[in-house]
Write an enzyme that holds these catalytic residues in place. Structure first.
Site, PDB file in Angstrom:
ATOM      1  N   GLU A  62       4.544  -6.262   2.548  1.00  0.00           N
ATOM      2  CA  GLU A  62       4.540  -6.944   1.253  1.00  0.00           C
ATOM      3  C   GLU A  62       4.503  -5.901   0.148  1.00  0.00           C
ATOM      4  O   GLU A  62       3.715  -5.948  -0.784  1.00  0.00           O
ATOM      5  CB  GLU A  62       3.352  -7.897   1.135  1.00  0.00           C
ATOM      6  CG  GLU A  62       2.000  -7.244   1.305  1.00  0.00           C
ATOM      7  CD  GLU A  62       0.846  -8.208   1.151  1.00  0.00           C
ATOM      8  OE1 GLU A  62      -0.028  -7.939   0.309  1.00  0.00           O
ATOM      9  OE2 GLU A  62       0.807  -9.216   1.858  1.00  0.00           O
ATOM     10  N   ARG A 117      -1.905   1.198 -16.844  1.00  0.00           N
ATOM     11  CA  ARG A 117      -2.362   2.018 -15.717  1.00  0.00           C
ATOM     12  C   ARG A 117      -3.026   3.329 -16.160  1.00  0.00           C
ATOM     13  O   ARG A 117      -4.086   3.683 -15.645  1.00  0.00           O
ATOM     14  CB  ARG A 117      -1.204   2.311 -14.753  1.00  0.00           C
ATOM     15  CG  ARG A 117      -0.663   1.083 -14.036  1.00  0.00           C
ATOM     16  CD  ARG A 117       0.334   1.461 -12.943  1.00  0.00           C
ATOM     17  NE  ARG A 117      -0.347   2.053 -11.798  1.00  0.00           N
ATOM     18  CZ  ARG A 117      -0.326   3.346 -11.509  1.00  0.00           C
ATOM     19  NH1 ARG A 117       0.334   4.207 -12.288  1.00  0.00           N
ATOM     20  NH2 ARG A 117      -0.971   3.800 -10.447  1.00  0.00           N
ATOM     21  N   CYS A 142      -7.165  -0.180 -30.589  1.00  0.00           N
ATOM     22  CA  CYS A 142      -8.468   0.313 -31.020  1.00  0.00           C
ATOM     23  C   CYS A 142      -9.323   0.644 -29.802  1.00  0.00           C
ATOM     24  O   CYS A 142     -10.432   0.122 -29.625  1.00  0.00           O
ATOM     25  CB  CYS A 142      -9.164  -0.727 -31.897  1.00  0.00           C
ATOM     26  SG  CYS A 142      -8.279  -1.056 -33.427  1.00  0.00           S
ATOM     27  N   GLU A 143      -8.791   1.458 -28.935  1.00  0.00           N
ATOM     28  CA  GLU A 143      -9.464   1.926 -27.727  1.00  0.00           C
ATOM     29  C   GLU A 143      -9.052   3.377 -27.501  1.00  0.00           C
ATOM     30  O   GLU A 143      -7.854   3.696 -27.497  1.00  0.00           O
ATOM     31  CB  GLU A 143      -9.068   1.097 -26.495  1.00  0.00           C
ATOM     32  CG  GLU A 143      -9.519  -0.352 -26.529  1.00  0.00           C
ATOM     33  CD  GLU A 143     -11.021  -0.501 -26.371  1.00  0.00           C
ATOM     34  OE1 GLU A 143     -11.670   0.432 -25.846  1.00  0.00           O
ATOM     35  OE2 GLU A 143     -11.557  -1.551 -26.778  1.00  0.00           O
ATOM     36  N   TYR A 157      -6.830   3.248 -15.044  1.00  0.00           N
ATOM     37  CA  TYR A 157      -7.116   4.028 -13.843  1.00  0.00           C
ATOM     38  C   TYR A 157      -7.141   5.536 -14.078  1.00  0.00           C
ATOM     39  O   TYR A 157      -7.452   6.298 -13.172  1.00  0.00           O
ATOM     40  CB  TYR A 157      -6.040   3.779 -12.772  1.00  0.00           C
ATOM     41  CG  TYR A 157      -5.879   2.363 -12.301  1.00  0.00           C
ATOM     42  CD1 TYR A 157      -6.948   1.640 -11.790  1.00  0.00           C
ATOM     43  CD2 TYR A 157      -4.636   1.749 -12.335  1.00  0.00           C
ATOM     44  CE1 TYR A 157      -6.786   0.345 -11.337  1.00  0.00           C
ATOM     45  CE2 TYR A 157      -4.462   0.452 -11.877  1.00  0.00           C
ATOM     46  CZ  TYR A 157      -5.542  -0.247 -11.386  1.00  0.00           C
ATOM     47  OH  TYR A 157      -5.373  -1.523 -10.942  1.00  0.00           O
ATOM     48  N   GLY A 165       0.773  -1.232   0.000  1.00  0.00           N
ATOM     49  CA  GLY A 165       0.000   0.000   0.000  1.00  0.00           C
ATOM     50  C   GLY A 165       0.802   1.278   0.000  1.00  0.00           C
ATOM     51  O   GLY A 165       0.248   2.357  -0.256  1.00  0.00           O
ATOM     52  N   GLY A 204       5.464  -3.690  -3.085  1.00  0.00           N
ATOM     53  CA  GLY A 204       6.010  -3.868  -4.422  1.00  0.00           C
ATOM     54  C   GLY A 204       6.312  -2.522  -5.045  1.00  0.00           C
ATOM     55  O   GLY A 204       7.447  -2.200  -5.384  1.00  0.00           O
ATOM     56  N   ARG A 205       5.290  -1.689  -5.129  1.00  0.00           N
ATOM     57  CA  ARG A 205       5.396  -0.391  -5.815  1.00  0.00           C
ATOM     58  C   ARG A 205       6.558   0.471  -5.323  1.00  0.00           C
ATOM     59  O   ARG A 205       7.328   0.990  -6.134  1.00  0.00           O
ATOM     60  CB  ARG A 205       4.070   0.354  -5.666  1.00  0.00           C
ATOM     61  CG  ARG A 205       3.930   1.565  -6.564  1.00  0.00           C
ATOM     62  CD  ARG A 205       2.664   2.356  -6.242  1.00  0.00           C
ATOM     63  NE  ARG A 205       1.501   1.526  -6.046  1.00  0.00           N
ATOM     64  CZ  ARG A 205       0.632   1.192  -7.001  1.00  0.00           C
ATOM     65  NH1 ARG A 205       0.824   1.628  -8.223  1.00  0.00           N
ATOM     66  NH2 ARG A 205      -0.413   0.437  -6.724  1.00  0.00           N
TER      67      ARG A 205
END
Length: 422
Positions: free
Chosen positions: A273, A311, A342-343, A315, A231, A275-276
């Site tokens: 834990e 991302r 194609c988005e 997001y 987090g 990661g980021r």
């Protein structure tokens, strides 16, 4: 303000781009090592400390091996992640298996390897016991505090999340497992993602420490480690401040002395834990400008796409963009930087002030070292890019090659197509 940096100058980056082709991810080994050491030093003020690196953030065995050599373990969520950690030298109780809706075979594998199993629901006790024949000596449970703890914008409200046990279930779960012969216990929660408020993590620790003390008093269960989850965020946007590891550690240590020591739970291990914050700021997506388009907005089209870094599209996440060789040029143009899916959400930057960009320029997308290449996909039959590692001696090695058309077709049965009739 956290300044965005890149470890290669323009000439070095152009040489790498000519050698390996674009797009690619590149990670800085020296910076990752130095950051992991800062993290370990800050939280080394506890009787025992462990960082279980969240493999999902950057699932490459080279990165995992670097972190293992710096003392990190692995937090895994699936069988392939367990295998990745093992191949990188992370084994036994240095691996935390935190999963949900988990198949039997994955619990069996984790148990055979002596990994720490972290259960996500009270019903999983019986499921695990049936799969293994008996419960392991050590078990951990993931706590969902519900309305007792606020979540954040990215992960949502705890009471709306699918993860973890309620407060009432937590007490029942430890009581049941104790009666079934489980000897050792851990306690875990994960209630936020990419959070930059340092006090948020202190409050989370206080919550878990208080619960651990209650479990000892009411159920006679001694928690031997508390896993604070992940987090911790990183400052993606200009003007944001990085989380101060030392501040968080010292405040949590004060809570430890206030709650854990009087409860008779000292020594108790503290774990993360993350990661980021471990690899995120030390990985970059490098892509080359292919096209420019001028309609109702000005667009720069690059050879990477949302398939490489989802991302921003998923997001609306912000990633700083630098034009290599134009770092000091005036940012007097406004662009949408887009990929080829194609988005219409396939955008790395929206209405971003940047220097003038022409086809052939190299763009550096910052803070892509976690949840970047890992979240890639193959929509539109796009082939995901490879990964490079900048070693401490300045050399660059490929640690994952680009995907090929053969990779994309590998799971399809073209041989049987000839016999297929419609």
């Amino acid at each position: 303000m956290t300044e965005k940096t890149f470890p290669l100058n323009h000439e070095q980056l152009e040489a790498a781009a000519r050698r390996f082709g674009t797009p690619f991810y590149i990670y800085d080994e020296r910076a990752i090592r130095e950051n992991m050491r800062r993290f370990t030093k800050a939280f080394g003020i506890f009787p025992s400390f462990k960082e279980y690196f969240a493999v999902k953030a950057c699932p490459n065995p080279y990165i995992l091996k670097i972190l293992a050599s710096e003392g990190a373990g692995a937090d895994c969520s699936s069988l392939p992640e367990l295998i990745l950690a093992e191949k990188a030298g992370m084994s036994g109780e240095n691996v935390m298996f935190t999963s949900n809706e988990t198949p039997e075979k994955e619990y069996i594998y984790a148990n055979l390897k002596g990994n720490v199993i972290n259960l996500d629901d009270i019903s999983h006790i019986a499921y695990l016991e049936k799969a293994l024949g008996a419960l392991p000596e050590l078990l951990c449970f993931r706590y969902n505090p519900g309305p007792l703890k606020e979540g954040n914008a990215l992960i949502g409200k705890p009471e709306e999340a699918k993860y973890g046990l309620t407060r009432e279930q937590i007490f029942e779960a430890y009581r049941v497992c104790k009666n079934k012969g489980v000897k050792r216990f851990g306690l875990h929660t994960m209630v936020a993602s990419n959070e930059l408020n340092p006090d948020y993590f202190v409050e989370t620790a206080e919550l878990l420490f208080t619960l651990a003390a209650e479990l000892k008093r009411k159920e006679g269960v001694r928690i031997e480690f508390v896993d604070l989850g992940g987090g911790i965020g990183i400052p993606y946007r200009p003007g944001q401040k990085a989380v101060d590891y030392e501040y968080v550690a010292q405040r949590i240590r004060a809570a430890y002395d206030e709650i854990i020591v009087p409860a008779g739970l000292d020594p108790l291990a503290v774990a993360w834990e993350c990661g980021r914050p471990i690899t995120g700021p030390y990985g970059w997506l490098v892509t080359r400008a292919l096209h420019e388009k001028h309609i109702y907005r000005d667009y720069v089209g690059v050879d990477a796409s949302m398939a490489d870094l989802m991302r921003p599209g998923m997001y609306g996440a912000y990633h700083e963009v630098t034009v290599s060789g134009k770092e000091n040029a005036a940012r007097d143009r406004v662009y949408d930087v887009v990929g080829s899916l194609c988005e219409n959400c396939d955008k790395f930057a929206v209405q971003r002030e940047l220097p003038e960009i022409v086809p052939g320029d190299l763009l550096i997308i910052h803070d892509a070292g976690a949840h970047g290449r890992a979240m890639g996909f193959n929509y539109n039959a796009k082939l995901r890019c490879g990964e490079l590692l900048l070693r401490t001696d300045g050399s660059i090695v490929q640690i994952r090659r680009n995907e090929t058309v053969d990779d994309y077709f590998a799971t399809l049965d073209f041989a049987g197509l000839g016999a297929f009739t419609v």
